[in-house]
Design a protein around this motif. Sequence first.
Motif, PDB file in Angstrom:
ATOM      1  N   VAL A   1      -2.374  -7.224  -0.558  1.00  0.00           N
ATOM      2  CA  VAL A   1      -2.244  -5.956   0.160  1.00  0.00           C
ATOM      3  C   VAL A   1      -3.331  -5.818   1.222  1.00  0.00           C
ATOM      4  N   ASP A   2      -4.567  -6.167   0.855  1.00  0.00           N
ATOM      5  CA  ASP A   2      -5.684  -6.043   1.799  1.00  0.00           C
ATOM      6  C   ASP A   2      -5.576  -7.016   2.969  1.00  0.00           C
TER       7      ASP A   2
ATOM      8  N   GLY B   1       4.871  -2.925   6.445  1.00  0.00           N
ATOM      9  CA  GLY B   1       5.750  -4.082   6.295  1.00  0.00           C
ATOM     10  C   GLY B   1       5.803  -4.567   4.854  1.00  0.00           C
ATOM     11  N   LEU B   2       4.650  -4.530   4.170  1.00  0.00           N
ATOM     12  CA  LEU B   2       4.607  -4.971   2.779  1.00  0.00           C
ATOM     13  C   LEU B   2       5.382  -4.006   1.881  1.00  0.00           C
ATOM     14  N   LEU B   3       5.262  -2.710   2.150  1.00  0.00           N
ATOM     15  CA  LEU B   3       6.000  -1.736   1.346  1.00  0.00           C
ATOM     16  C   LEU B   3       7.501  -1.877   1.573  1.00  0.00           C
ATOM     17  N   ILE B   4       7.908  -2.203   2.796  1.00  0.00           N
ATOM     18  CA  ILE B   4       9.329  -2.461   3.068  1.00  0.00           C
ATOM     19  C   ILE B   4       9.836  -3.605   2.191  1.00  0.00           C
TER      20      ILE B   4
ATOM     21  N   GLY C   1       1.948   0.129  -6.017  1.00  0.00           N
ATOM     22  CA  GLY C   1       0.826   1.058  -6.181  1.00  0.00           C
ATOM     23  C   GLY C   1      -0.283   0.856  -5.150  1.00  0.00           C
ATOM     24  N   PRO C   2      -0.851  -0.363  -5.038  1.00  0.00           N
ATOM     25  CA  PRO C   2      -1.908  -0.604  -4.049  1.00  0.00           C
ATOM     26  C   PRO C   2      -1.446  -0.402  -2.605  1.00  0.00           C
ATOM     27  N   THR C   3      -0.184  -0.733  -2.324  1.00  0.00           N
ATOM     28  CA  THR C   3       0.320  -0.578  -0.955  1.00  0.00           C
ATOM     29  C   THR C   3       0.434   0.892  -0.578  1.00  0.00           C
ATOM     30  N   VAL C   4       0.979   1.705  -1.484  1.00  0.00           N
ATOM     31  CA  VAL C   4       1.101   3.144  -1.232  1.00  0.00           C
ATOM     32  C   VAL C   4      -0.287   3.772  -1.066  1.00  0.00           C
ATOM     33  N   PHE C   5      -1.218   3.408  -1.944  1.00  0.00           N
ATOM     34  CA  PHE C   5      -2.586   3.936  -1.883  1.00  0.00           C
ATOM     35  C   PHE C   5      -3.243   3.588  -0.552  1.00  0.00           C
TER      36      PHE C   5
ATOM     37  N   ILE D   1       8.131   5.286   9.864  1.00  0.00           N
ATOM     38  CA  ILE D   1       6.664   5.247   9.937  1.00  0.00           C
ATOM     39  C   ILE D   1       6.262   4.027  10.761  1.00  0.00           C
ATOM     40  N   SER D   2       5.344   4.206  11.681  1.00  0.00           N
ATOM     41  CA  SER D   2       4.942   3.108  12.563  1.00  0.00           C
ATOM     42  C   SER D   2       4.113   2.072  11.810  1.00  0.00           C
TER      43      SER D   2
END
Length: 422
Positions: free
Chosen positions: A72-73, A79-82, A131-135, A199-200
């Motif tokens: 995630v970092d 893009g990762l959440l998609i 979880g980490p992506t949303v945060f 979301i951009s």
Amino acid sequence: MAKKDPYAALRIKEFNIFLLVRFALVFAWSMQFVIIEWEVYSITKDPWSLGLIGLMEIIPAVGIALFAGHIVDQNEKRGLLIKCILGFSVISFGLFLLTWPKIVGDWSTNAILYSIYFLVFCGGLVRAFIGPTVFSLIALIVPKKLYPNAATWSSSTWQVASVVGPAVAGLSIAWIGVHWSMCLVVGFTIIALLNLFRISKKPILNPKIGEPIWSSLKEGVKFVYNTKAIFGAITLDMIAVLFGGAVALLPIFAQDILKVGSEGFGILRAAPAVGAFITMWITAYIPVSKNAGMKLLAAIFGFGICIIVFGLSSIFWVSVVALFFSGVTDGVSMVIRQTILQLKTPDHMRGRVASVNSIFVGSSNELGAFESGLTAKLMGTVTAVVFGGTMTLITVVTTGIALPSFRKLDLQKELEDHEKED
């Protein structure tokens, strides 16, 4: 000082879209879990099969959490959440097919069951990243001065979705059956996915792109341990969830102790969520960032007291009130914990910190249910709940004594500094 705007974060268009995405995602996930529990138990009539569902999801979710945080970092968050939601959509569609008699009519029971467990396991893999992506994403949508307000609305959205999802699942199973209920789940995942495109793309705020994975993981764990505000908040949350897991024993209280049947069980189950939601709504108007450390300790201490009162009560409405106020105190602690994590975590480490948090807190939900069941078997149900509440109180006192810096934690000045920067 200017009057605080309780709707400040909601005035940001992308944050509203984010809340819609989060609601649809949590709603679908919680609804799916209830539907699959129902289906699996209908197939097996074995309570152990329900335990396996939780086990199949938590093993991958916790097992790869740190690696997920590193990834995630290192990547763009939207893009990762998609990709995560696409994965969840595929899993939900697979479960939709597995509950369709036209598809699995000739399959053996074991083939259907193992296929469901496999997809639940895959869902655990996806959960490790969500979880980490949303945060991390929320911190790129709102400015730092609005983190407490954003945490309140985000937590409230999660709370509502996690309550409404299972309720809708129960009703839809009765009205349209398991198969078409899963179709609703697929529909909500698509709603989440389509809105996420509104979301951009966000910048990758990590100066160490390409850092070796083991160095990255070590840095993340070390940061959490050395940052006493984060370490204290995560520890308190973990212990409260682990030892305050009275909700796992509610069927026993409803049937054998309070003798209130399924209707009473529904009220008991809803009471903490109602308390938490009302409190999180209030915190949008009354910020809790001043003296945050003491407020968090007091909230979790109050949570422990509520659990003890619930355990000792043999009167239904006393039990409901105790659970309601356990939700009130949990709502306060949830907002403060999220604010601490958002403010104290550097942008380039949000994924790893959120992953460590998910290991502690995510696993403690399942372990808490296991602990409650085990202690209830060894000590008796009432004693087990009182023991859990007492351990929560002891942990709060110990944390307050062992971490004086956490006890003195005040986020107000830090927020004011960010307001000046903006």
